[in-house]
Scaffold this active site. Structure first.
Site, PDB file in Angstrom:
ATOM      1  N   SER A   1     -11.253  -1.585   0.173  1.00 22.30           N
ATOM      2  CA  SER A   1      -9.946  -1.460   0.812  1.00 22.30           C
ATOM      3  C   SER A   1      -9.968  -2.016   2.222  1.00 22.30           C
ATOM      4  O   SER A   1      -9.019  -2.633   2.677  1.00 22.30           O
ATOM      5  CB  SER A   1      -9.579   0.009   0.951  1.00 22.30           C
TER       6      SER A   1
ATOM      7  N   HIS B   1      -3.883   5.161   4.179  1.00 26.47           N
ATOM      8  CA  HIS B   1      -4.533   3.941   3.707  1.00 26.47           C
ATOM      9  C   HIS B   1      -3.874   2.675   4.272  1.00 26.47           C
ATOM     10  O   HIS B   1      -4.531   1.835   4.894  1.00 26.47           O
ATOM     11  CB  HIS B   1      -4.448   3.971   2.173  1.00 26.47           C
TER      12      HIS B   1
ATOM     13  N   ASP C   1       0.826  -1.204   0.000  1.00 26.73           N
ATOM     14  CA  ASP C   1       0.000   0.000   0.000  1.00 26.73           C
ATOM     15  C   ASP C   1       0.861   1.255   0.000  1.00 26.73           C
ATOM     16  O   ASP C   1       1.948   1.258  -0.588  1.00 26.73           O
ATOM     17  CB  ASP C   1      -0.942  -0.041   1.223  1.00 26.73           C
TER      18      ASP C   1
END
Ligand SMILES: *[C@@H]1O[C@H](CO)[C@@H](O)[C@H](O)[C@H]1NC(C)=O
Ligand SMILES: *[C@@H]1O[C@H](CO)[C@@H](O)[C@H](O)[C@H]1NC(C)=O
Ligand SMILES: *[C@@H]1O[C@H](CO)[C@@H](O)[C@H](O)[C@H]1NC(C)=O
Ligand SMILES: *[C@@H]1O[C@H](CO)[C@@H](O)[C@H](O)[C@H]1NC(C)=O
Ligand SMILES: *[C@@H]1O[C@H](CO)[C@@H](O)[C@H](O)[C@H]1NC(C)=O
Ligand SMILES: *[C@@H]1O[C@H](CO)[C@@H](O)[C@H](O)[C@H]1NC(C)=O
Ligand SMILES: [Ca+2]
Ligand SMILES: [Ca+2]
Length: 644
Positions: free
Chosen positions: A389, A213, A171
């Site tokens: 996600s 994220h 990520d």
């Protein structure tokens, strides 16, 4: 023993049996008397049962199929115990000349088998956000549906928390100094491919996007438990590695391939919450190096048992189709979709036939605490992680629990386990029905085989025998050009023996691919279905209204379905290609090649034998119960005849 009762037969009076039953009952439970009555009516009053019941203040009467003139008199409302009123009713019934006899009914306890009371397993965590993590244990918080969760509590209670398993988050980096992540951070297995150094710490990028994220995903998997910080990871004793690879101006095949093949003997599970742009008009997938890296991963990673690649199925909503995403639709990845906390689809969910299973996220305007609670950048916590996600790392966590339960699991075992143990639970998709495939496995076009069940998975993993060798069979290929147009769909068939008689015979399906080359005046209006010989229809491509490509089409694109899992592929496969949409369109299909993947010998034969044995035990139990019922019935009859 229970079997003994039948020997009493009619020779023994009701009271003997009743006494025996009472002894049995008092030993087994604390029986209480209820408001329900067993009433025997005289012959001439048997047509008036309902009137008799209502006249004495009961709701109605139901004739019982056994005994002579026996009725179930039931009350207006069912309370747990006998009320005072009921005693009076019994007394007045006994005085009624139409009534021969009145028996009170005892209430006792029977549990639904296989049903877990969510309050049965006590989980005591000091972490402040733990009770907000409804995806771990859903008690109905944030307007959710109780019991709709990953059933991690059961896996934890069995002692599985991810020990010895490393999950890499591919990520935008991980805040590895975060106090809830630091103790579980595996620095040795981490790397920054965006900046080419061993420190995948999130950085400010040119567009000032604050890269939270990866940190949020990492917390879902590996946040530490009982440390008074944020929440708890699904596999809270697992190790998490950071692979920073999303934060450069553009992606390259080298960066993707390097990430996917980073330390495959140390990293067990790779979690990816990214893919081609979810704009509903992209058709893209892994390039050459990345494909090679994935193939190497599943064949050589983890000492040959295979790297586990977990993939978010995509955030393109109903405008996109995850079978147009070559990462999510790969056989080598486990593609995960998401449900929200009341079981509905999230608005950004894409559907496709390659999705294997689902976990949870947030995706409709609801209670602000319906988001995914996890760790956040700069040592913070958040309640608002969302998107598919958020779903993929939860799956990675569940797989870590399964790997701890059985480190021998191969990448294919993990897929089989997901298919077998995922649950429909209370998921509901307003667009696509739940269906059963040819071997009875229940699936949905959006949720795959349902929501992952960590408890079910570790229990099955524990006793799992590696599935048999995998074979690949080209079942057939049609390579002539076939024209079709709106209102006149193309229907093609391939009849196959699935390579029977050859070394690569595939008898039990895992994945099926339809490699298709097709062009159209509007690619987005194309839709393709494929039906297996056992009658399972997979939707290989749905309409994508934003995709107005008229040049490229699909070039040898491998549409994948998991919906025919376990089926016998021999017979006729049918492909239907058509258009949906307002404008008339034309197209040419140039190739359909059908690829079958699976085993020659039956997978999980041991599991099936075990199931069969437990079913045998069940049927014996039912037999016993029937015998008991019969004995009761006979005794009742004999009692009644004596009283006549
Ligand atoms: C839960 O943990 C707290 C703090 O450690 C402790 O005081 C409490 O007794 C525990 N409760 C149970 C039921 O174990
Ligand atoms: C990122 O963080 C910086 C510094 O804290 C802040 O000024 C900026 O507004 C943030 N950007 C976003 C997109 O949140
Ligand atoms: C993170 O935490 C710091 C203090 O620890 C706080 O000042 C900051 O506003 C938080 N940032 C976000 C994005 O919540
Ligand atoms: C894993 O495989 C090894 C070697 O084949 C075997 O000894 C062990 O019992 C297996 N473990 C489990 C949990 O199945
Ligand atoms: C599709 O391919 C055929 C054959 O190559 C070609 O004749 C046709 O023009 C193409 N159609 C489109 C819409 O590109
Ligand atoms: C494919 O299946 C869907 C759903 O059943 C249906 O709506 C659609 O018309 C089918 N398309 C073709 C080309 O058969
Ligand atoms: Ca914590
Ligand atoms: Ca997509």
């Amino acid at each position: 023993t229970m079997r003994g009762y039948s020997r009493y037969g009619t020779a023994v009076g009701f009271m003997v049996l009743l006494n025996a039953l009472l002894i049995f009952a008092t030993q087994a439970t604390e029986g209480v008397l209820t408001d329900h009555l067993l009433v025997q009516l005289h012959e001439d009053a048997q047509n008036e049962a309902h009137q008799v019941a209502t006249q004495h203040g009961l709701q109605s009467a139901r004739k019982l199929p056994f005994g002579d003139g026996l009725f179930h008199f039931y009350p207006q409302e069912t309370s747990k115990r006998r009320s005072k009123r009921s005693t009076r009713i019994k007394q007045s019934l006994q005085k009624d000349r139409r009534v021969k006899k009145v028996f009170e009914q005892e209430g006792f306890s029977r549990q639904k088998r296989g049903y877990r009371n969510i309050n049965d397993i006590e989980v005591n965590m000091s972490d402040p956000l733990f009770t907000k993590q409804w995806y771990l244990i859903n008690t109905g918080q944030a307007d959710g549906t109780p019991g709709l969760d990953l059933n991690v509590a059961e896996a934890w209670a069995l002692g599985y928390t991810g020990k010895g398993v490393t999950i890499a988050i591919m990520d935008d980096g991980i805040d590895y100094l975060h106090p809830d992540l630091a103790s579980n951070y595996n620095a040795d297995a981490s790397y920054d491919f965006s900046s080419n150094d061993p420190f995948p710490f999130p950085r400010y990028t040119d567009d000032w996007f604050n890269s939270s994220h990866g940190t949020r995903c990492a917390g879902e998997v590996s946040a530490a438990a009982n440390n008074n910080i944020c929440g708890v990871g699904v596999a809270y004793n697992s190790k998490v590695a950071g692979i920073r690879m999303l934060d450069q101006p553009f992606m390259t095949d080298i960066i993707e391939a390097s990430s996917i093949s980073h330390m495959p003997q140390d990293i067990d599970i790779y979690s990816a919450s990214w893919g081609p742009t979810d704009d509903g008009k992209t058709v893209d997938g892994p390039r050459e190096l990345t494909l090679q890296a994935m193939a190497d991963g599943v064949n050589k990673g983890r000492g040959g048992k295979g790297s586990i690649y977990v993939w978010a199925s995509g955030d393109g909503g109903s405008y996109d189709d995850c079978n147009c995403d070559g990462y999510a639709s790969s056989m080598w990845t486990i593609s995960i979709n998401s449900a929200i906390n009341d079981g509905r689809t999230a608005l950004y969910d894409e559907s496709c036939s390659s999705t294997l299973a689902s976990t949870f996220s947030n995706g409709r305007k609801r209670n602000p605490e319906a988001g995914v609670a996890t760790t956040d950048l700069y040592g913070n916590c958040t309640l608002r992680h969302s998107g598919t996600s958020a779903a993929a790392p939860e799956a990675a966590g569940v797989f870590a629990l399964a790997l701890e339960a059985n480190p021998n699991l191969t990448w294919r075992d993990m897929q089989h386990l997901s298919v077998l143990t995922s649950k429909r639970n209370q998921l509901h998709d307003e667009v696509h029905q739940w269906r059963r495939n040819g071997v009875g496995l229940e699936f949905n076009h959006l949720f795959g085989y349902g929501v992952l069940d960590a408890g079910g998975m570790v229990k099955m993993a524990n006793e799992w025998k590696t599935v048999p060798e995998r074979f690949h069979c080209v079942a057939g290929s049609i390579q002539e050009a076939h024209k079709f147009q709106s209102g006149n769909k193309l229907v093609l068939a391939i009849t196959t023996e699935a390579c029977q008689g050859k070394d690569n015979f595939v008898r039990y399906l895992e994945h099926v691919q339809a490699v298709v080359t097709v062009n159209a005046t509007r690619r987005g209006d194309l839709n393709i279905n494929m039906t297996s010989p056992m009658g399972t229809k997979s939707i290989l491509l749905s309409r994508r209204p934003r995709d107005d490509d008229s040049k490229v089409g699909f070039d040898k694109w491998p549409f994948m379905t998991t919906h025919t899992w376990g089926e016998d592929p021999r017979g006729t496969w049918v492909l239907e290609v058509g258009f949906r949409g307002d404008q008339p369109q034309r197209g040419v299909l140039k190739e359909w090649t059908l690829m079958l993947h699976g085993t020659q010998s039956a997978p999980y034969i041991d599991q099936i034998v075990r199931d069969y044995q437990s079913k045998l035990a069940m049927s014996k139990k039912e037999e016993l119960e029937e015998e008991l019922d019969e004995a009761v019935e006979r005794s009742l009859k004999s009692l009644m005849s004596k009283n006549n």
